[in-house]
Write a protein that holds these residues in place. Structure first.
Motif, PDB file in Angstrom:
ATOM      1  N   SER A 509       4.669 -19.025 -11.829  1.00 34.71           N
ATOM      2  CA  SER A 509       4.361 -19.016 -13.254  1.00 34.71           C
ATOM      3  C   SER A 509       4.924 -17.718 -13.809  1.00 34.71           C
ATOM      4  O   SER A 509       4.789 -16.656 -13.181  1.00 34.71           O
ATOM      5  CB  SER A 509       2.850 -19.099 -13.500  1.00 34.71           C
ATOM      6  N   LYS A 510       5.551 -17.777 -14.968  1.00 27.50           N
ATOM      7  CA  LYS A 510       6.192 -16.578 -15.518  1.00 27.50           C
ATOM      8  C   LYS A 510       5.180 -15.507 -15.904  1.00 27.50           C
ATOM      9  O   LYS A 510       5.528 -14.330 -15.993  1.00 27.50           O
ATOM     10  CB  LYS A 510       7.062 -16.965 -16.715  1.00 27.50           C
ATOM     11  N   ALA A 511       3.951 -15.900 -16.172  1.00 26.55           N
ATOM     12  CA  ALA A 511       2.889 -14.944 -16.473  1.00 26.55           C
ATOM     13  C   ALA A 511       1.556 -15.611 -16.178  1.00 26.55           C
ATOM     14  O   ALA A 511       1.398 -16.821 -16.359  1.00 26.55           O
ATOM     15  CB  ALA A 511       2.949 -14.479 -17.923  1.00 26.55           C
ATOM     16  N   ILE A 512       0.590 -14.815 -15.691  1.00 27.60           N
ATOM     17  CA  ILE A 512      -0.741 -15.321 -15.384  1.00 27.60           C
ATOM     18  C   ILE A 512      -1.771 -14.372 -15.983  1.00 27.60           C
ATOM     19  O   ILE A 512      -1.676 -13.149 -15.825  1.00 27.60           O
ATOM     20  CB  ILE A 512      -0.956 -15.460 -13.864  1.00 27.60           C
ATOM     21  N   TYR A 513      -2.758 -14.957 -16.674  1.00 31.99           N
ATOM     22  CA  TYR A 513      -3.814 -14.174 -17.309  1.00 31.99           C
ATOM     23  C   TYR A 513      -5.166 -14.773 -16.926  1.00 31.99           C
ATOM     24  O   TYR A 513      -5.400 -15.970 -17.120  1.00 31.99           O
ATOM     25  CB  TYR A 513      -3.669 -14.189 -18.837  1.00 31.99           C
ATOM     26  N   LEU A 617       0.605   0.619 -11.120  1.00 34.02           N
ATOM     27  CA  LEU A 617      -0.457  -0.375 -11.015  1.00 34.02           C
ATOM     28  C   LEU A 617      -0.001  -1.634 -11.735  1.00 34.02           C
ATOM     29  O   LEU A 617      -0.342  -1.893 -12.883  1.00 34.02           O
ATOM     30  CB  LEU A 617      -1.757   0.150 -11.618  1.00 34.02           C
ATOM     31  N   ARG A 618       0.801  -2.406 -11.028  1.00 31.06           N
ATOM     32  CA  ARG A 618       1.366  -3.634 -11.586  1.00 31.06           C
ATOM     33  C   ARG A 618       1.162  -4.748 -10.582  1.00 31.06           C
ATOM     34  O   ARG A 618       1.571  -4.626  -9.426  1.00 31.06           O
ATOM     35  CB  ARG A 618       2.851  -3.447 -11.890  1.00 31.06           C
ATOM     36  N   PHE A 619       0.547  -5.815 -11.025  1.00 33.35           N
ATOM     37  CA  PHE A 619       0.256  -6.933 -10.143  1.00 33.35           C
ATOM     38  C   PHE A 619       1.375  -7.960 -10.228  1.00 33.35           C
ATOM     39  O   PHE A 619       1.658  -8.490 -11.304  1.00 33.35           O
ATOM     40  CB  PHE A 619      -1.082  -7.570 -10.524  1.00 33.35           C
ATOM     41  N   ARG A 626       1.758  -7.109 -16.498  1.00 32.98           N
ATOM     42  CA  ARG A 626       1.519  -6.245 -15.346  1.00 32.98           C
ATOM     43  C   ARG A 626       0.071  -6.271 -14.895  1.00 32.98           C
ATOM     44  O   ARG A 626      -0.251  -5.818 -13.809  1.00 32.98           O
ATOM     45  CB  ARG A 626       1.951  -4.806 -15.656  1.00 32.98           C
ATOM     46  N   ARG A 627      -0.808  -6.803 -15.737  1.00 33.81           N
ATOM     47  CA  ARG A 627      -2.208  -6.976 -15.355  1.00 33.81           C
ATOM     48  C   ARG A 627      -2.527  -8.467 -15.274  1.00 33.81           C
ATOM     49  O   ARG A 627      -1.833  -9.309 -15.853  1.00 33.81           O
ATOM     50  CB  ARG A 627      -3.128  -6.300 -16.375  1.00 33.81           C
ATOM     51  N   VAL A 628      -3.623  -8.790 -14.569  1.00 34.86           N
ATOM     52  CA  VAL A 628      -4.052 -10.174 -14.411  1.00 34.86           C
ATOM     53  C   VAL A 628      -5.378 -10.415 -15.129  1.00 34.86           C
ATOM     54  O   VAL A 628      -5.537 -11.409 -15.835  1.00 34.86           O
ATOM     55  CB  VAL A 628      -4.178 -10.542 -12.917  1.00 34.86           C
ATOM     56  N   ASP A 629      -6.319  -9.506 -14.954  1.00 32.06           N
ATOM     57  CA  ASP A 629      -7.644  -9.666 -15.549  1.00 32.06           C
ATOM     58  C   ASP A 629      -7.667  -9.131 -16.983  1.00 32.06           C
ATOM     59  O   ASP A 629      -7.198  -8.014 -17.243  1.00 32.06           O
ATOM     60  CB  ASP A 629      -8.692  -8.918 -14.724  1.00 32.06           C
ATOM     61  N   PHE A 630      -8.239  -9.917 -17.889  1.00 34.56           N
ATOM     62  CA  PHE A 630      -8.370  -9.530 -19.295  1.00 34.56           C
ATOM     63  C   PHE A 630      -9.764  -9.924 -19.780  1.00 34.56           C
ATOM     64  O   PHE A 630     -10.298 -10.954 -19.381  1.00 34.56           O
ATOM     65  CB  PHE A 630      -7.306 -10.216 -20.158  1.00 34.56           C
ATOM     66  N   CYS A 631     -10.311  -9.102 -20.663  1.00 34.21           N
ATOM     67  CA  CYS A 631     -11.674  -9.308 -21.133  1.00 34.21           C
ATOM     68  C   CYS A 631     -11.684  -9.554 -22.637  1.00 34.21           C
ATOM     69  O   CYS A 631     -10.969  -8.879 -23.394  1.00 34.21           O
ATOM     70  CB  CYS A 631     -12.518  -8.072 -20.800  1.00 34.21           C
ATOM     71  N   LEU A 632     -12.452 -10.540 -23.070  1.00 35.68           N
ATOM     72  CA  LEU A 632     -12.624 -10.777 -24.499  1.00 35.68           C
ATOM     73  C   LEU A 632     -13.503  -9.687 -25.099  1.00 35.68           C
ATOM     74  O   LEU A 632     -14.400  -9.155 -24.439  1.00 35.68           O
ATOM     75  CB  LEU A 632     -13.259 -12.145 -24.742  1.00 35.68           C
TER      76      LEU A 632
END
Length: 679
Positions: A509-513, A617-619, A626-632
């Motif tokens: 996948s080109k990007a994952i969030y 720090l790049r996943f 570059r990050r995977v986890d994101f918070c609302l």
């Protein structure tokens, strides 16, 4: 010329209004105006309407959905309507059958002609009546009020019965979402959304909640309203700056993928047994257990996991091809495909990508392409097998040739299936979003952490080997002159090797969030599994924000306060402290790799360690992100325990999430969180 009542359309060329309904007892609802115009202008028997999501079958008077399994609607068209008043503001319009409408229209035109300048006058026709072929109990008459206002009436033939007003044309109306969708450009991004647990419970007739299809319709309309609002602002700014007005943004289509019926099919022997063993007490709570918790338990079994994955794969493949039939220029004009998984649906999406990864890597070696499913009846139920089948396949992490991964038993990053799947999704997603995902827990139970750590260990060794090789090559050169030393120092500085601090594991996948609400009790993080196991602390996830916008004020204040507290505390509590700690441990470990008494080996080890520096720090799993986890972002006044009740089910009404998705689908580069600490 007399004044008429209930003449909504006085034009000589009366346009037909098209309406639909599901059940006979339902009221007729008009289609979107643009769809009515398309049907009136077309001579085809099949016409795509509602943005291509449905097809109007004029010959059979039906509206059928193109991309999801929903009950078809009955279709009709009319120019005259029976108006039934329920109150001063509440009324219903019932279409008059075409044969009757033709007689009414002819009668109306005769009255108009009689009351024109060259006509014979109203008295010559006021007492006339017309019979209705389809309803012999009623007749059409002209009604004249004391103030001279005329109207057409449908009256009973005898003395008993109610009279009804006849209306020419439909009243002024609007269909929610039509204005925004018409203003946007053609669809250029298709997002498949895989639902999570509880759809069987939501689809019960006794439960008053939006179905998956209704929720996606509401999400689509909400996102389109945001697109139009932003575009209007951009147009106003362009006019103010005397710049060309920007083109409208392209549409984003969202299609639901449903799998719940594959497990909850009433014909399944397993479901029948479950009903027999369920106690009759507290039926509401037991319905939740059978319809919600049951989904998770069944997906963890290989047979049902395979059934669900095959169902979802078939649907995505069929919709992938079917969508391009409705929109034949979609892919040629740069259309993109993406995936969103909510709750357990995120685990399903992860497993689909795992299978795609496994098949892609296998086919690259054999030269064969991954098979995609043929068109099938994707919505029919199945009789699930009740015989036990042992696990014969797991999606283990692929190994590069020449590398030997330590023997890690009972560890897998993909699903456990009775046999390898031959089908896979037919595209690499432009982006993949997990919402309220329990994926972190599933990966932990599968033992994926050990695999990710092993891959990180191999990556570190590979970098160290390259650094040692470069140091050995440099050590063999002449180092007598100062000039040579300066040249070597400059060369060494330019050839520093970065030591990875995150696992190189990726999915196609080109990007994952991985996006979650901070109070969602079902959501788990993924990033800690990709870091070294020794690291007890991980950097906080960045907040989801609209491109170019900052965090809300209360979160900015909170971050300032947290930063001040961290500055007074231990270095390891901060993100920078975390980075420094993991860097120091990585470099120390690399310096100690290899135990040789050779002086040359000692020199090379020390020399290579000098050229090592910690990587960013790049996943790798995040792809373009570059990050995977994101918070609302939480609200200003929000109790985390009270929010936990609704947090898991409110993702598709969150405007921050809508803005984030629209930023991803725009033609500009993917959004980068602007609220993350610089490392």
């Amino acid at each position: 010329m007399p004044t008429w009542e209930r003449i909504e359309d006085a034009s000589s060329d009366l346009a037909r209004v098209w309406l639909s309904r599901i059940k006979d007892e339902d009221d007729w609802k008009p289609l979107r105006k643009v769809d009515c115009q398309a049907l009136n202008a077309s001579n085809d028997q099949l016409v795509h309407i509602e943005g291509g999501r449905a097809t109007a079958d004029v010959r059979n008077n039906m509206v059928r959905y193109n991309f999801y399994n929903s009950e078809p609607r009955k279709l009709t068209s009319a120019t005259w309507f029976v108006r039934e008043e329920k109150s001063s503001k509440d009324f219903t319009l019932t279409p008059v059958e075409e044969e009757d409408a033709s007689i009414i229209e002819s009668f109306y035109r005769s009255v108009v002609e009689a009351t024109s300048s060259l006509g014979k006058g109203l008295d010559s026709i006021i007492d006339e009546e017309r019979e209705l072929p389809s309803d012999a109990k009623y007749k059409v008459v002209i009604s004249k009020k004391n103030d001279g206002i005329l109207s057409m009436k449908k009256k009973p033939q005898g003395w008993f019965g109610n009279s009804f007003d006849l209306q020419r044309g439909y009243s002024e109306y609007s269909v929610n979402g039509e204005e925004e969708e018409v203003m946007l450009g053609p669809v250029r991004h298709l997002i498949f959304v895989v639902h999570g647990i509880g759809q069987a419970f939501i689809n019960r007739e006794t439960v008053n909640m939006m179905s998956m299809i209704e929720e996606m319709d509401a999400t689509r309309m909400a996102m389109q309203k945001l697109q139009v609002a932003d575009w209007k602002k951009a147009c106003e700014k362009a006019k103010k700056d005397e710049q060309p007005v920007p083109s409208p943004p392209n549409r984003v289509e969202i299609l639901p993928i449903e799998w719940w019926d594959k497990i909850h099919n009433s014909s399944s022997a397993l479901v029948s047994s479950l009903k027999l063993t369920t106690l009759p007490t507290v039926p509401g709570l037991r319905a939740i257990a059978n319809d919600v918790v049951f989904d998770v338990l069944m997906y963890m079994t290989p047979v049902f996991c395979e059934t669900v994955l095959e169902c979802v794969t078939d649907q995505i493949n069929d919709l992938y091809h079917g969508f391009q039939k409705v929109h034949p220029h979609f892919k040629k004009d740069g259309g993109k495909f993406s995936l969103i998984g909510h709750s357990l649906g995120s685990v399903i999406v992860w497993d689909l990508l795992s299978i795609l990864k496994d098949q892609t890597e296998s086919s690259s070696k054999s030269g064969q392409k991954c098979q995609t499913s043929a068109f099938s009846d994707i919505f029919c139920g199945v009789n699930l097998p009740n015989d036990g089948i042992s696990v014969g396949y797991q999606a283990y992490a692929a190994k590069k040739e020449g590398q030997k991964v330590n023997d890690i038993k009972d560890a897998a990053w993909g699903p456990s299936l009775p046999k390898p799947m031959k089908k896979c999704i037919p595209f690499i997603p432009d982006f993949t979003i997990f919402l309220g995902s329990p994926l972190g827990m599933f990966l932990t139970l599968r033992g994926a952490h050990s695999l990710f750590q092993e891959m990180l260990h191999l990556s570190v060794l590979e970098v160290h080997a390259k650094a040692a090789e470069a140091a050995a090559a440099e050590a063999t050169t002449n180092s007598d002159s100062v000039k040579d030393k300066n040249n070597k120092q400059q060369k060494r500085d330019s050839e520093d090797f970065e030591v990875p601090i995150t696992s190189p594991f990726t999915l196609p996948s080109k990007a994952i969030y991985n996006i979650f609400h901070p109070s969602d009790p079902v959501a788990y993080r993924i990033e800690p599994l990709l870091l070294a196991r020794e690291q007890a602390k991980t950097p906080p996830p960045p907040y989801v924000t609209k491109k170019g916008q900052k965090l809300r004020l209360h979160l900015q204040v909170q971050q300032i306060g947290d930063g001040f507290v961290r500055s007074l505390g231990d270095k390891g509590r901060s993100v920078k402290g975390f980075f420094s700690a993991i860097t120091e441990q990585a470099v120390t470990a690399l310096k100690n790799i290899g135990d040789s008494n050779s002086d040359d080996d000692t020199i090379r080890s020390k020399h290579s360690a000098d050229t090592l520096k910690p990587g960013p720090l790049r996943f790798a799993l995040g792809g373009k992100s570059r990050r995977v986890d994101f918070c609302l972002q939480p609200g200003v006044i929000e109790n985390e325990y009270l929010s936990a009740v609704s947090a898991h089910s409110n993702y598709f009404i969150n405007q921050d999430l809508f803005d984030f998705i629209l930023d991803l689908t725009s033609s500009t580069p993917s959004p980068v969180p602007n609220n993350e600490e610089v490392l």
